[in-house]
Design an enzyme around this catalytic site. Sequence first.
Site, short mmCIF file in Angstrom:
data_model
loop_
_atom_site.label_atom_id
_atom_site.label_comp_id
_atom_site.label_asym_id
_atom_site.label_seq_id
_atom_site.Cartn_x
_atom_site.Cartn_y
_atom_site.Cartn_z
CG ASP A 1 -2.05 -0.78 1.12
OD1 ASP A 1 -2.07 -1.81 0.47
OD2 ASP A 1 -3.03 -0.76 2.04
CG ASP A 2 0.09 3.83 2.39
OD1 ASP A 2 -1.04 3.73 2.21
OD2 ASP A 2 0.61 3.77 3.58
CG HIS B 1 -4.13 7.02 3.13
ND1 HIS B 1 -4.37 6.62 4.58
CD2 HIS B 1 -3.59 5.60 2.84
CE1 HIS B 1 -3.93 5.60 4.70
NE2 HIS B 1 -3.55 4.77 3.58
CG HIS C 1 1.80 0.04 4.49
ND1 HIS C 1 1.62 -0.95 5.36
CD2 HIS C 1 0.81 0.57 4.15
CE1 HIS C 1 0.33 -0.77 6.07
NE2 HIS C 1 -0.36 0.07 5.22
#
Length: 429
Positions: free
Chosen positions: A150-151, A204, A304
Amino acid sequence: MHLLSFLASPLSCLFISAIVFPYPTSAQDRTTEQGEAQILDPTVECAPYQYPPVDDAQGNFPPSWTVATILSNDSDAQARYQSIEGLIPKIPPKGRKADSANGNFGGFKYDPNDPDCWWTYSMCTTPNVSGVPDDIAAVPEPNTLGYGFDDGPNCSHNAFYDYLLSNDQKATMFYIGSNVQQFPLEAQRALADGHQICVHTWSHHYMTALTNDEAFAELWYSMQIIKLVVGVTPTCWRPPYGDVDNRIRAIANALGLMTIMWQFDSEDWLGIESVTKVNNNYMDLITAAQNGTFSTSGTIMLTHELTNFTMSEAVSFYDQVASAFSYLVPVGVALNVTAPYVEDGYTLPSFAQYIGGMHVVSTTGSGSGGGSTSAPSVGGSSDGSGTSGSTTTGNSTNTSKSGAAKVSLKRVDSFASAAVLVTGILFML
């Protein structure tokens, strides 16, 4: 000093910059994906740069890192929202903004029977509304990990992506729209390296706290910026912090987005201060795999590319995870999703093809382009968000654990540098 502690420390970046990598004195190429991918100095990687397609389209997107709204000049977004508005369940936003958008649902009264299948309250993944499919929290293939991060795109992810490439390892990358807008060439690298790209919203925030049009905009503009920058429109997404309910699922589904969750949480976003906890979470997954927990179906773990620490943890545990599972594959591969994007010309291999040696293939497209109530108790842990972090490192000598043959190395210089890096670190330790 412990190797992991060193890799996650600022000292490592200084050591890498000053001793291991003799950065070229000539100007860096920050105009193409290939040129940007060669940069391993995190200071250079994370410095802003100009990318004309994004610069020229600034007025077509919300400001970075603000809750997205449908722009008044965006007739396409307005028409699309109006076309799906009738499909959205009449569920009000949860909590009170702005606190709720940041995860504070204190004082909010919610029916303990969980009528909205609210993951943050009950970790529910089976919506009870017609026409909305279940969330994907596991994969059907035995002894298989749906591998992803993620991210991203993290501005300093080149060494980490080099590591994945050197292991012939593909993954699913859940990209934040604001990050794609700020670091477009880094986003392009995912497709160039054969990873699957999914949406992780524009800014987010906690999605269930947003209004219908805001939630729509968070997904819509993420899809549009990925299309503009990378040339593809994703068909999958992951809600930040796992915060999703029937209303948000319906909006995502109406936009053609599959909701992907997880069963195991590395909690790597907590950072190096929680290294013991994060390590234990990784070991819990590994132990479960070794004990035969996934002998009939596989799983997904939340990790992440948020910081140097999160990427270093992935590198540190890669061999153990790969040995515990029979296969590490992108989530789409594990689900046999062979058409991962709206556009024709980009395909994912089936699971059988992937483990037989055929990895992600782009056939024709280019890699760029354009009753009673109670306050909720958070049942699941939340993932962190961010825009950048120091680059991670790791050795590039591991062989592929995917069951596939190695592919030709596209960036030999980067792999050579990674090998020198590890040699220097080990010598220092």
